[in-house]
Design an enzyme around this catalytic site. Structure first.
Site, PDB file in Angstrom:
ATOM      1  N   HIS A   1       1.301  -1.620   0.168  1.00 33.91           N
ATOM      2  CA  HIS A   1       0.315  -0.133   0.100  1.00 33.91           C
ATOM      3  C   HIS A   1       0.873   1.511   0.092  1.00 33.91           C
ATOM      4  CE1 HIS A   1      -3.566  -2.423   1.006  1.00 33.91           C
ATOM      5  NE2 HIS A   1      -2.964  -2.359   2.707  1.00 33.91           N
TER       6      HIS A   1
HETATM    7  C1  BDR Z   1      -2.885   1.153   4.902  1.00 34.35           C
HETATM    8  O1  BDR Z   1      -3.469   0.834   6.406  1.00 34.35           O
HETATM    9  C2  BDR Z   1      -2.347   1.030   7.099  1.00 34.35           C
HETATM   10  O2  BDR Z   1      -2.817  -0.422   8.224  1.00 34.35           O
HETATM   11  C3  BDR Z   1      -1.088   0.029   6.129  1.00 34.35           C
HETATM   12  O3  BDR Z   1      -0.067   1.139   6.696  1.00 34.35           O
HETATM   13  C4  BDR Z   1      -1.680   1.578   5.015  1.00 34.35           C
HETATM   14  O4  BDR Z   1      -1.368   2.241   5.227  1.00 34.35           O
HETATM   15  C5  BDR Z   1      -3.964   0.013   4.225  1.00 34.35           C
HETATM   16  O5  BDR Z   1      -4.995  -0.351   4.085  1.00 34.35           O
END
Ligand code: BDR
Ligand code: CA
Length: 307
Positions: A242
């Site tokens: 992500h």
């Molecule tokens: C996002 O949520 C967090 O847990 C991760 O670091 C990322 O930024 C993904 O939904």
């Protein structure tokens, strides 16, 4: 070189994003700001300092930010089941010898945008609380920031903390609604694209073969995240990159295909809290929402930089 501030809730994929950015000569990292999200803001700050030490980028200053959502109690438990008890896959050993700066995250963001109008890109990969506070502190930054790249939202796909909502938006929906309607130039890198960029065990094996202190640390840390993803989310297909994808977009915006939308963030309906709905109204559409990604080009670039 692009001037950037990374706003993180470090976090395993946040740590990978930090490593990717720190190893990318296209980016001049002015500082890293921290926020609650995956873990507490104190833990995010501690982890950020440790990760920057591992990256031998001790000169990058760290600024601690907001510890809770801007206008409500916590809506979401911390994500220790995904990121480990300590947020970095249970690899935390001892504190950095460095400390965070005294200035707040929001004040640092404002100061840097004011100092270099039109030249600072902020990459926000946690809840948008610090960004909202920065805009409240100086509303003119919506016109003088170069761009805000946000990892957050799920416009055309289901959420990851509820059927509708993505974690960063769900953690502070009011801040997200405020930022996404502020008029700031924003690229939204949500689950629409980040779930298409998966890292697999094969890649971790390569990092282990590299056998440097950094590559082994990153592999050990990411193994926890990959285990959680394989078990809970992807059924063995690997873990989503992500936050690194948001850094990739800051380096090279052509890695994604975007469509302009106005984004509504649901802040009232408890069942749909944090849902991001795209409206194709050309009069108000100003958020570049990433809907497609050149996954193989991105993964290749990320892997060439990370260790
Ligand atoms: C996002 O949520 C967090 O847990 C991760 O670091 C990322 O930024 C993904 O939904
Ligand atoms: Ca994050």
């Amino acid at each position: 070189m692009k001037l950037v501030i990374l706003d993180v809730d470090t976090g395993i994929d946040d740590s990978l994003a930090l490593a990717y950015a720190a190893h990318s000569p296209e980016l001049d990292i002015l500082g890293v700001t921290t926020v609650f999200g995956n873990i507490t803001v104190e833990e995010a700050t501690r982890n950020t300092l440790v990760v920057l030490d591992k990256l031998e980028r001790e000169e990058i200053p760290v600024y601690a930010g907001e510890s809770k959502p801007m206008s409500r109690e916590y809506t979401k438990p911390f994500a220790r089941h995904i990121h480990g008890e300590d947020g970095i896959g249970n690899q935390y050993r001892e504190p950095s010898e460095r400390q965070a700066q005294h200035m707040s995250a929001a004040d640092f963001i404002v100061q840097q945008i004011q100092a270099s109008p039109g030249k600072v890109t902020v990459v926000a990969v946690g809840p948008l609380t610090n960004i909202a506070k920065a805009i409240q502190t100086d509303p003119t930054i919506v016109n003088t920031i170069e761009r805000l790249v946000v990892m957050g939202g799920a416009v055309t796909v289901p959420g990851n903390v509820t059927p509708y909502a993505e974690a960063n938006i769900y953690s502070d929906p009011d801040a997200a609604a405020f930022v996404l309607t502020s008029g700031m130039p924003i690229t939204l890198v949500g689950l629409d694209v980040t779930m298409k960029t998966l890292l697999t065990g094969v890649h971790l094996d390569e990092w282990r073969r590299e056998n440097s202190a950094l590559s082994v640390f990153l592999a050990d840390m990411t193994e926890f995240y990959m285990g959680a993803y394989n078990e809970i989310v992807t059924g063995g297909k690997g873990c989503a990159l992500h936050d690194p994808l948001a850094v990739g977009v800051a380096i090279d915006p052509t890695i994604v295909r975007t469509t302009s939308y106005a984004i509504h963030v649901e802040c009232t309906d408890p069942d749909a809290l944090g849902k991001t709905t795209g409206k194709h109204d050309t009069a108000v559409a100003h958020i570049d929402v990433a809907l497609d990604v050149d996954s193989s080009r991105f993964l290749k670039h990320f892997l060439s930089r990370i260790v």
